[in-house]
Design a protein around this motif. Structure first.
Motif, short mmCIF file in Angstrom:
data_model
loop_
_atom_site.label_atom_id
_atom_site.label_comp_id
_atom_site.label_asym_id
_atom_site.label_seq_id
_atom_site.Cartn_x
_atom_site.Cartn_y
_atom_site.Cartn_z
N ASN A 83 0.87 -1.17 0.00
CA ASN A 83 0.00 0.00 0.00
C ASN A 83 0.92 1.23 0.00
N THR A 84 0.81 2.05 -1.05
CA THR A 84 1.77 3.15 -1.20
C THR A 84 1.56 4.26 -0.18
N GLN A 85 0.40 4.26 0.45
CA GLN A 85 0.19 5.31 1.46
C GLN A 85 -0.65 4.81 2.64
N LEU A 86 0.01 4.71 3.77
CA LEU A 86 -0.71 4.41 5.02
C LEU A 86 -0.61 5.66 5.89
N GLY A 87 0.47 5.79 6.62
CA GLY A 87 0.68 6.99 7.43
C GLY A 87 -0.07 6.95 8.74
N ASP A 88 0.23 7.93 9.60
CA ASP A 88 -0.45 8.02 10.89
C ASP A 88 -1.90 8.42 10.68
N GLY A 89 -2.78 7.44 10.70
CA GLY A 89 -4.19 7.73 10.48
C GLY A 89 -4.94 8.02 11.77
N ARG A 90 -4.33 7.66 12.87
CA ARG A 90 -4.98 7.94 14.16
C ARG A 90 -3.94 8.23 15.23
N ALA A 91 -2.77 8.65 14.77
CA ALA A 91 -1.71 8.97 15.72
C ALA A 91 -1.09 10.30 15.34
N LEU A 92 -0.53 10.97 16.32
CA LEU A 92 0.18 12.23 16.07
C LEU A 92 1.44 12.27 16.90
N LEU A 93 2.52 12.65 16.24
CA LEU A 93 3.77 12.87 16.96
C LEU A 93 3.71 14.28 17.55
N LEU A 94 3.75 14.37 18.87
CA LEU A 94 3.68 15.70 19.51
C LEU A 94 5.02 16.41 19.44
N GLY A 95 6.06 15.63 19.61
CA GLY A 95 7.39 16.21 19.61
C GLY A 95 8.36 15.23 20.22
N GLU A 96 9.62 15.67 20.34
CA GLU A 96 10.66 14.80 20.89
C GLU A 96 11.21 15.46 22.15
N ILE A 97 11.71 14.61 23.02
CA ILE A 97 12.44 15.16 24.15
C ILE A 97 13.74 14.39 24.32
N VAL A 98 14.74 15.06 24.83
CA VAL A 98 16.00 14.39 25.12
C VAL A 98 15.99 14.07 26.61
N ALA A 99 16.06 12.78 26.92
CA ALA A 99 15.93 12.33 28.30
C ALA A 99 17.29 12.36 29.00
N PRO A 100 17.29 12.22 30.32
CA PRO A 100 18.56 12.20 31.06
C PRO A 100 19.52 11.12 30.56
N ASP A 101 19.00 10.04 29.98
CA ASP A 101 19.91 9.00 29.46
C ASP A 101 20.54 9.43 28.13
#
Ligand code: AMP
Ligand code: MG
Length: 492
Positions: A83-101
């Motif tokens: 399937n040439t296009q799936l994608g986040d159909g019910r999800a959203l990336l809010l952002g990234e964080i850099v953790a203490p590790d």
């Protein structure tokens, strides 16, 4: 005001990679579970996430400062069909964080409403699958298996229409990357070599920094991705875990278990076990999983060809060499883990034969996978009363006795004492796994009676899967005949 130090490096890749999308607010969110321990690991302990504002964030009702939510683009082979296009159909990336590790983690909402990739879906998640993913992904983490993790589950106060109306929920989950094999396929399908290279550079920088120093960083990247998948698959197999939908869009480039749908841990051992009601051919049956992983990696190789060498012929040759390695790496990781499970600290040539013989017996006798290794971990070098508990798991004990004889003979070449060996075995053979009927019971109570007690209890027990917990013995047990889960959900 929540102050989460969001970064959004994925946005820098450019518009072809995502669609900026805001979550759709829900009517009446309520916190089901917030993962305090994970928040602390992420360095978010002081951010007051366990609050009304946190709830608004996890429900998608409020976007915190610094977050730039996106739906990621990807394609994928679903049950072998591209399937040439799936994608986040019910999800959203809010952002990234850099953790203490020092690692970078993606924070994603799942069930947060429609996106450009929803293809007619509602963009929502039902409560049952959210609870299942929360329980199983957290159990996997505690079992020591690379996995995405659950930061929070909230009920939405809204219903979602599936075959019937079901309560809705939203899961907040964490991954070291949400890039999938299908993300590369998305650009390969569009002949966008530049994007493939950008994506590969991004993945190297973020998840495989050691590849930077190689003569050919892209080949090194592929080699490392293969190694991580081989290790991951070995771990799944050693725990009797069946993912259920190993589509290429559900295979993480970072080597984490991702997209828990119709997944389950086996009770009685069956090489051909399938749980997913949509997997009618058994494509993703237990014993097929390593071969499917290799098939998926072959699809990845096809995408990476333009990066692997200047001419296609040598690129294909390089890719083939790496792919051929998968089986060996997998077998090596599998055997190392199985030796640990059976208490063999040294290597002998016939160990694999001995281990396969046990698995064949388990399969033929429909012995409980987890309990077999649990009881084996409590046997002594000489036959003793503990043998009886193992015997009870098998229909015919003559063959088991013969095998135990071989195993004990093999143990005589081992330097460890009984108690040392038992300790080593018990450290890798869990007492508790998220058994399917327990998950089902927790979901039923939550769905039908808004009662989350079983969910919380099961989650609690799974925090320490390798430790005996007095009073929790019932969680060790396989289902009674009437408790066996007959039909396993198609996941969404
Ligand atoms: P899965 O096999 O569950 O990982 O999902 C496969 C594809 O279907 C992904 O692109 C999902 O985003 C999409 N999808 C699944 N469920 C829904 C839904 N309820 N609404 C919109 N898209 C969905
Ligand atoms: Mg998926």
């Amino acid at each position: 005001m929540l102050t989460i130090p969001f970064e959004n490096t994925y946005l820098q890749l450019g518009k072809a990679f995502f669609v900026k999308t805001r979550p759709t607010p829900v009517r009446q969110p309520e916190m089901i579970k917030f993962n305090k321990e994970l928040a602390a690991k992420l360095g978010l302990a002081g951010t007051n996430l366990d609050s009304t504002e946190g709830l608004a964030l996890f429900a998608g009702n409020q976007i915190p400062a610094g977050a730039e939510p996106i739906a990621m683009a990807y394609a994928g082979h679903q049950f072998g069909h591209f399937n040439t296009q799936l994608g986040d159909g019910r999800a959203l990336l809010l952002g990234e964080i850099v953790a203490p590790d020092t690692l970078r983690y993606d924070i994603q909402l799942k069930g947060s409403g429609p996106t450009d990739f929803s293809r007619g879906g509602d963009g929502r998640a039902a409560l049952g699958p959210v609870l299942r993913e929360y329980l199983v992904s957290e159990a996997m983490a505690k079992l020591g298996v690379p996995t995405t993790r659950a930061l929070a589950a909230v009920s939405s106060g809204e219903e979602v229409a599936r075959t019937q109306l079901l309560p809705g929920a939203i899961l907040t989950r964490i991954a070291t990357s949400y890039v999938r094999v299908g993300t590369f396929q998305y650009f390969a399908a569009r002949g966008n070599d530049k994007a493939i290279q950008q994506l590969a550079d991004y993945v190297i920088h973020r998840n495989y920094p050691d590849a930077t120093h190689a003569d050919n960083p892209y080949l090194a990247l592929f080699e490392m991705i293969i190694a991580r998948q081989a290790q991951l698959l070995a771990q799944w197999m050693q725990l009797g875990f069946i993912h259920g939908v190993m589509n290429t869009d559900n295979m993480s480039i970072a080597g984490e278990t991702i997209d828990y749908g119709p997944c389950a841990f086996m009770d009685h051992f069956n090489q051909q076990q399938v749980y997913s009601s949509i997997d009618r051919q058994g494509r993703y049956a237990y014993h097929n999983q390593p071969a499917i992983a290799q098939w998926n990696l072959t699809r990845l190789a096809e995408c990476l060809i333009p990066l692997l060498a200047d001419d296609a012929e040598s690129a294909i040759q390089h890719a083939q060499e790496q792919l051929d390695n998968f089986q060996q790496l997998y077998h090596h990781a599998w055997l190392a883990g199985m030796r640990q499970k059976t208490g063999l600290s040294q290597e002998q040539e016939n160990d694999a034969v001995l281990i396969h013989a046990l698995l064949t017996l388990m399969h033929d006798n429909q012995a409980d996978f987890t309990l077999t290794f649990y009881h084996l971990s409590r046997l002594t070098r000489d036959p003793g009363s503990a043998d009886r508990k193992l015997h009870r798991l098998f229909k015919k004990t003559t063959d088991l006795n013969a095998w135990l004889g071989r195993w004990r003979e093999r143990l005589s070449a081992e330097p460890l004492s009984d108690s040392e060996r038992q300790q080593a075995m018990q450290a890798v053979n869990p007492v508790y796994i998220p058994r399917n009927h327990r998950i089902e019971a927790a979901i039923r109570a939550a769905e039908d009676h808004q009662d989350f007690t079983l969910f919380h209890q099961l989650h609690h027990v799974l925090q320490k899967p390798y430790e005996e917990q007095p009073g929790q013995e019932q969680y060790k047990l396989p289902p009674l005949a009437e408790e066996v889960v007959q039909q396993t959900f198609c996941g969404t």
